[in-house]
Write a protein that holds these residues in place. Structure first.
Motif, PDB file in Angstrom:
ATOM      1  N   ILE A   1     108.678  72.741  69.104  1.00 37.24           N
ATOM      2  CA  ILE A   1     108.190  72.690  67.201  1.00 37.24           C
ATOM      3  C   ILE A   1     108.454  73.607  67.141  1.00 37.24           C
ATOM      4  O   ILE A   1     108.304  74.971  67.237  1.00 37.24           O
ATOM      5  CB  ILE A   1     106.094  73.223  67.782  1.00 37.24           C
ATOM      6  N   HIS A   2     108.966  73.565  65.342  1.00 37.73           N
ATOM      7  CA  HIS A   2     109.364  74.220  64.504  1.00 37.73           C
ATOM      8  C   HIS A   2     108.292  74.738  63.593  1.00 37.73           C
ATOM      9  O   HIS A   2     107.377  74.210  63.767  1.00 37.73           O
ATOM     10  CB  HIS A   2     110.189  73.604  63.310  1.00 37.73           C
ATOM     11  N   GLY A   3     108.833  76.447  63.363  1.00 37.16           N
ATOM     12  CA  GLY A   3     107.838  76.996  62.462  1.00 37.16           C
ATOM     13  C   GLY A   3     107.213  76.266  61.514  1.00 37.16           C
ATOM     14  O   GLY A   3     106.270  76.444  61.340  1.00 37.16           O
ATOM     15  N   GLU A   4     107.675  75.433  60.532  1.00 37.61           N
ATOM     16  CA  GLU A   4     107.261  74.565  59.833  1.00 37.61           C
ATOM     17  C   GLU A   4     106.429  73.540  60.427  1.00 37.61           C
ATOM     18  O   GLU A   4     105.118  72.981  59.379  1.00 37.61           O
ATOM     19  CB  GLU A   4     108.249  74.178  58.351  1.00 37.61           C
ATOM     20  N   GLU A   5     106.288  73.483  61.253  1.00 31.60           N
ATOM     21  CA  GLU A   5     105.181  72.159  61.809  1.00 31.60           C
ATOM     22  C   GLU A   5     103.812  73.069  62.069  1.00 31.60           C
ATOM     23  O   GLU A   5     102.621  72.138  62.535  1.00 31.60           O
ATOM     24  CB  GLU A   5     105.783  71.435  63.225  1.00 31.60           C
ATOM     25  N   ILE A   6     103.544  74.585  62.039  1.00 33.11           N
ATOM     26  CA  ILE A   6     103.030  75.024  62.297  1.00 33.11           C
ATOM     27  C   ILE A   6     102.029  74.954  61.412  1.00 33.11           C
ATOM     28  O   ILE A   6     101.876  76.112  61.230  1.00 33.11           O
ATOM     29  CB  ILE A   6     102.800  76.105  63.753  1.00 33.11           C
ATOM     30  N   VAL A   7     101.081  74.092  61.205  1.00 28.81           N
ATOM     31  CA  VAL A   7     100.121  74.333  60.207  1.00 28.81           C
ATOM     32  C   VAL A   7      98.386  73.540  61.270  1.00 28.81           C
ATOM     33  O   VAL A   7      98.873  72.834  61.976  1.00 28.81           O
ATOM     34  CB  VAL A   7     100.840  73.105  59.203  1.00 28.81           C
ATOM     35  N   PRO A   8      97.593  73.492  60.680  1.00 31.47           N
ATOM     36  CA  PRO A   8      96.615  73.806  61.096  1.00 31.47           C
ATOM     37  C   PRO A   8      96.534  72.522  61.427  1.00 31.47           C
ATOM     38  O   PRO A   8      95.552  71.622  62.104  1.00 31.47           O
ATOM     39  CB  PRO A   8      95.877  74.058  60.456  1.00 31.47           C
ATOM     40  N   GLU A   9      96.570  71.527  60.016  1.00 32.07           N
ATOM     41  CA  GLU A   9      96.977  69.930  60.356  1.00 32.07           C
ATOM     42  C   GLU A   9      97.412  69.088  61.749  1.00 32.07           C
ATOM     43  O   GLU A   9      96.833  68.064  61.399  1.00 32.07           O
ATOM     44  CB  GLU A   9      97.438  69.294  58.979  1.00 32.07           C
ATOM     45  N   ASN A  10      98.135  69.970  62.121  1.00 30.30           N
ATOM     46  CA  ASN A  10      99.044  69.073  63.281  1.00 30.30           C
ATOM     47  C   ASN A  10      98.171  69.865  64.579  1.00 30.30           C
ATOM     48  O   ASN A  10      98.795  69.251  65.826  1.00 30.30           O
ATOM     49  CB  ASN A  10     100.429  69.754  63.342  1.00 30.30           C
ATOM     50  N   PHE A  11      97.547  71.017  64.357  1.00 29.39           N
ATOM     51  CA  PHE A  11      96.845  71.243  65.516  1.00 29.39           C
ATOM     52  C   PHE A  11      95.252  71.380  65.416  1.00 29.39           C
ATOM     53  O   PHE A  11      94.805  72.133  66.612  1.00 29.39           O
ATOM     54  CB  PHE A  11      96.714  73.322  66.186  1.00 29.39           C
ATOM     55  N   ASN A  12      94.466  70.745  65.108  1.00 35.58           N
ATOM     56  CA  ASN A  12      93.202  70.599  64.355  1.00 35.58           C
ATOM     57  C   ASN A  12      92.457  70.281  65.541  1.00 35.58           C
ATOM     58  O   ASN A  12      91.586  69.856  66.008  1.00 35.58           O
ATOM     59  CB  ASN A  12      92.649  70.208  63.332  1.00 35.58           C
ATOM     60  N   SER A  13      93.090  69.519  66.072  1.00 33.49           N
ATOM     61  CA  SER A  13      92.942  68.105  67.457  1.00 33.49           C
ATOM     62  C   SER A  13      94.125  67.371  68.402  1.00 33.49           C
ATOM     63  O   SER A  13      94.646  67.711  67.784  1.00 33.49           O
ATOM     64  CB  SER A  13      91.696  67.125  66.975  1.00 33.49           C
ATOM     65  N   LEU A  14      92.827  67.639  69.296  1.00 31.93           N
ATOM     66  CA  LEU A  14      94.334  66.222  70.722  1.00 31.93           C
ATOM     67  C   LEU A  14      94.831  65.300  70.007  1.00 31.93           C
ATOM     68  O   LEU A  14      96.221  65.267  69.822  1.00 31.93           O
ATOM     69  CB  LEU A  14      93.335  66.159  72.187  1.00 31.93           C
ATOM     70  N   ASP A  15      93.543  64.366  69.075  1.00 30.52           N
ATOM     71  CA  ASP A  15      94.809  63.442  68.156  1.00 30.52           C
ATOM     72  C   ASP A  15      96.015  64.107  67.092  1.00 30.52           C
ATOM     73  O   ASP A  15      96.634  63.467  67.396  1.00 30.52           O
ATOM     74  CB  ASP A  15      93.690  62.712  67.597  1.00 30.52           C
ATOM     75  N   ALA A  16      95.540  65.273  66.933  1.00 29.24           N
ATOM     76  CA  ALA A  16      96.459  65.803  66.131  1.00 29.24           C
ATOM     77  C   ALA A  16      97.802  65.937  66.557  1.00 29.24           C
ATOM     78  O   ALA A  16      98.513  65.819  66.106  1.00 29.24           O
ATOM     79  CB  ALA A  16      95.986  67.027  64.783  1.00 29.24           C
ATOM     80  N   ILE A  17      97.594  66.790  67.532  1.00 22.02           N
ATOM     81  CA  ILE A  17      98.617  67.344  68.465  1.00 22.02           C
ATOM     82  C   ILE A  17      99.236  65.897  68.841  1.00 22.02           C
ATOM     83  O   ILE A  17     100.732  66.022  68.547  1.00 22.02           O
ATOM     84  CB  ILE A  17      98.543  68.673  69.011  1.00 22.02           C
ATOM     85  N   TRP A  18      98.896  65.148  69.125  1.00 22.83           N
ATOM     86  CA  TRP A  18      99.597  63.584  69.406  1.00 22.83           C
ATOM     87  C   TRP A  18     100.563  63.309  68.653  1.00 22.83           C
ATOM     88  O   TRP A  18     101.551  62.651  69.256  1.00 22.83           O
ATOM     89  CB  TRP A  18      98.374  63.164  69.798  1.00 22.83           C
ATOM     90  N   ARG A  19      99.956  63.432  67.716  1.00 12.78           N
ATOM     91  CA  ARG A  19     100.698  62.223  66.376  1.00 12.78           C
ATOM     92  C   ARG A  19     101.883  63.252  65.753  1.00 12.78           C
ATOM     93  O   ARG A  19     102.753  62.535  65.946  1.00 12.78           O
ATOM     94  CB  ARG A  19      99.884  62.433  65.475  1.00 12.78           C
ATOM     95  N   LEU A  20     101.418  64.637  66.145  1.00 11.33           N
ATOM     96  CA  LEU A  20     102.933  65.396  65.897  1.00 11.33           C
ATOM     97  C   LEU A  20     103.789  65.339  66.624  1.00 11.33           C
ATOM     98  O   LEU A  20     105.227  64.901  66.452  1.00 11.33           O
ATOM     99  CB  LEU A  20     102.888  67.387  65.998  1.00 11.33           C
ATOM    100  N   LEU A  21     103.778  64.954  68.302  1.00  8.47           N
ATOM    101  CA  LEU A  21     104.301  65.202  69.594  1.00  8.47           C
ATOM    102  C   LEU A  21     105.117  63.147  69.180  1.00  8.47           C
ATOM    103  O   LEU A  21     106.284  63.175  69.149  1.00  8.47           O
ATOM    104  CB  LEU A  21     104.406  65.107  70.617  1.00  8.47           C
ATOM    105  N   VAL A  22     104.345  62.390  68.406  1.00 11.34           N
ATOM    106  CA  VAL A  22     104.846  60.920  68.781  1.00 11.34           C
ATOM    107  C   VAL A  22     105.904  60.937  66.997  1.00 11.34           C
ATOM    108  O   VAL A  22     106.332  60.494  67.133  1.00 11.34           O
ATOM    109  CB  VAL A  22     103.500  59.876  68.092  1.00 11.34           C
ATOM    110  N   GLN A  23     105.654  61.702  66.161  1.00  7.68           N
ATOM    111  CA  GLN A  23     106.324  61.863  64.992  1.00  7.68           C
ATOM    112  C   GLN A  23     107.768  61.989  65.047  1.00  7.68           C
ATOM    113  O   GLN A  23     109.197  61.673  65.397  1.00  7.68           O
ATOM    114  CB  GLN A  23     105.827  62.088  64.040  1.00  7.68           C
ATOM    115  N   LYS A  24     107.661  63.608  66.559  1.00  8.53           N
ATOM    116  CA  LYS A  24     108.819  63.807  66.318  1.00  8.53           C
ATOM    117  C   LYS A  24     109.736  63.154  67.962  1.00  8.53           C
ATOM    118  O   LYS A  24     110.825  63.436  68.089  1.00  8.53           O
ATOM    119  CB  LYS A  24     108.729  64.861  67.569  1.00  8.53           C
ATOM    120  N   GLY A  25     109.460  62.006  68.172  1.00  9.39           N
ATOM    121  CA  GLY A  25     109.946  60.924  68.430  1.00  9.39           C
ATOM    122  C   GLY A  25     109.876  60.797  70.500  1.00  9.39           C
ATOM    123  O   GLY A  25     110.795  60.502  71.349  1.00  9.39           O
ATOM    124  N   CYS A  26     108.140  61.536  70.979  1.00  3.04           N
ATOM    125  CA  CYS A  26     108.427  61.393  72.134  1.00  3.04           C
ATOM    126  C   CYS A  26     106.626  60.594  72.204  1.00  3.04           C
ATOM    127  O   CYS A  26     106.315  59.890  71.709  1.00  3.04           O
ATOM    128  CB  CYS A  26     107.413  63.266  72.225  1.00  3.04           C
TER     129      CYS A  26
END
Length: 78
Positions: free
Chosen positions: A53-78
């Motif tokens: 996870i790169h620095g520019e991805e470390i924003v509250p919107e990406n880590f405020n919930s389990l779903d948000a973290i999950w979406r981030l990882l899905v967007q990264k192709g995981c």
């Protein structure tokens, strides 16, 4: 790689087992996950899933919930 959602939940539960990650949607904004927790979580995600996870991805919107973290990882192709 498909990331097991339950494995992601386990990483969060290791940080704060008292939190209901299915209902909380403001983990960062409410201070449930602080900066140290975030560093640990990002390291755990890298170790467990091999995802960087790169620095520019470390924003509250990406880590405020389990779903948000999950979406981030899905967007990264995981």
């Amino acid at each position: 790689m498909d990331i097991d959602r339950e494995a992601l939940r386990e990483l969060l539960l290791d940080l704060h087992p008292e939190v209901d990650y299915d209902t909380h949607t403001r983990l960062i904004e409410e201070g449930i996950i602080d900066s140290f927790d975030l560093v640990c979580l990002i390291g755990d995600i890298k170790d467990r899933f091999g995802v960087v996870i790169h620095g520019e991805e470390i924003v509250p919107e990406n880590f405020n919930s389990l779903d948000a973290i999950w979406r981030l990882l899905v967007q990264k192709g995981c």
